[in-house]
Write an enzyme that holds these catalytic residues in place. Sequence first.
Site, short mmCIF file in Angstrom:
data_model
loop_
_atom_site.label_atom_id
_atom_site.label_comp_id
_atom_site.label_asym_id
_atom_site.label_seq_id
_atom_site.Cartn_x
_atom_site.Cartn_y
_atom_site.Cartn_z
N GLU A 19 16.28 39.01 -4.37
CA GLU A 19 17.49 39.75 -3.98
C GLU A 19 17.12 41.11 -3.41
O GLU A 19 16.02 41.62 -3.68
CB GLU A 19 18.39 39.96 -5.21
N ASP A 20 18.01 41.70 -2.65
CA ASP A 20 17.77 43.06 -2.15
C ASP A 20 18.06 44.10 -3.22
O ASP A 20 17.28 45.00 -3.46
CB ASP A 20 18.60 43.32 -0.87
N ASP A 65 23.47 45.62 -8.15
CA ASP A 65 24.38 46.76 -8.27
C ASP A 65 25.25 46.51 -9.52
O ASP A 65 24.82 46.81 -10.63
CB ASP A 65 25.18 46.81 -6.96
N LYS A 69 20.15 49.24 -9.10
CA LYS A 69 21.11 50.35 -9.27
C LYS A 69 21.67 50.22 -10.69
O LYS A 69 22.76 49.71 -10.88
CB LYS A 69 22.24 50.16 -8.25
N PHE A 88 25.17 54.80 -1.44
CA PHE A 88 25.26 53.66 -0.54
C PHE A 88 24.00 53.63 0.32
O PHE A 88 23.75 54.53 1.11
CB PHE A 88 26.52 53.69 0.32
N ARG A 135 20.32 46.49 9.16
CA ARG A 135 19.43 45.67 8.34
C ARG A 135 18.00 45.71 8.86
O ARG A 135 17.06 45.45 8.13
CB ARG A 135 19.89 44.20 8.36
#
Length: 179
Positions: A98-99, A102, A131, A152, A165
């Site tokens: 995953e990136d 959150d 995060k 963000f 991206r």
Amino acid sequence: MDINKLKILFDENQIQERIKEIGNELNKLYGEEEVIAVCVLKGAVMFAADLVKHLKMPLKLEFIRLSSYNGGTSTSGKVNAVNIALPDLNEKNVLIIEDIVDTGLTAKFLLDFINCNFHTKSTKFCSLLDKKVTRLTDVDPDYYGFEVDDKFLIGYGLDYDGFYRNLKYIGYIDKSDLE
Ligand code: IMP
Ligand code: MG
């Protein structure tokens, strides 16, 4: 959005060095065992592509597409499985890539989906960014690259309304500068 207002958090070198370290850890974890890596599109595409180049075990790379953002800067709170076609994961070592984690809703959705449908040999969750402060679930990545604050973030897979991206680095933009 004015790209000149982007403040760089991790440059290309820092990202690539950290990915190499994670790759070494995963090589130690799995040894010669086969792995099925699952890249969560679209955000994790850069990270997955760079990470798997460091992995030495026999590996298959799969892609699924989930989404929880509606083009804005915060999660909708609801995960949408755009395409979750996966091969048979029974008795496989599954590595989710995953990136960013959150709220953790996406991670939880995916882990629940895999647990409900398969009896894997192992399931590990690897995210470039964590995060932690915004977590709304009890899900944490097994491996992560960097812990980040509640900002963000944009670049290296992470988008703002579909753009940016393709940046080689990760930066943030103050919410007041987002237009
Ligand atoms: P979660 O379900 O709240 O954990 O969010 C997961 C997804 O939201 C990630 O896979 C990202 O695609 C997206 N996301 C979360 N934070 C950011 C950010 O700061 N910038 C861009 N996308 C983000
Ligand atoms: Mg993502």
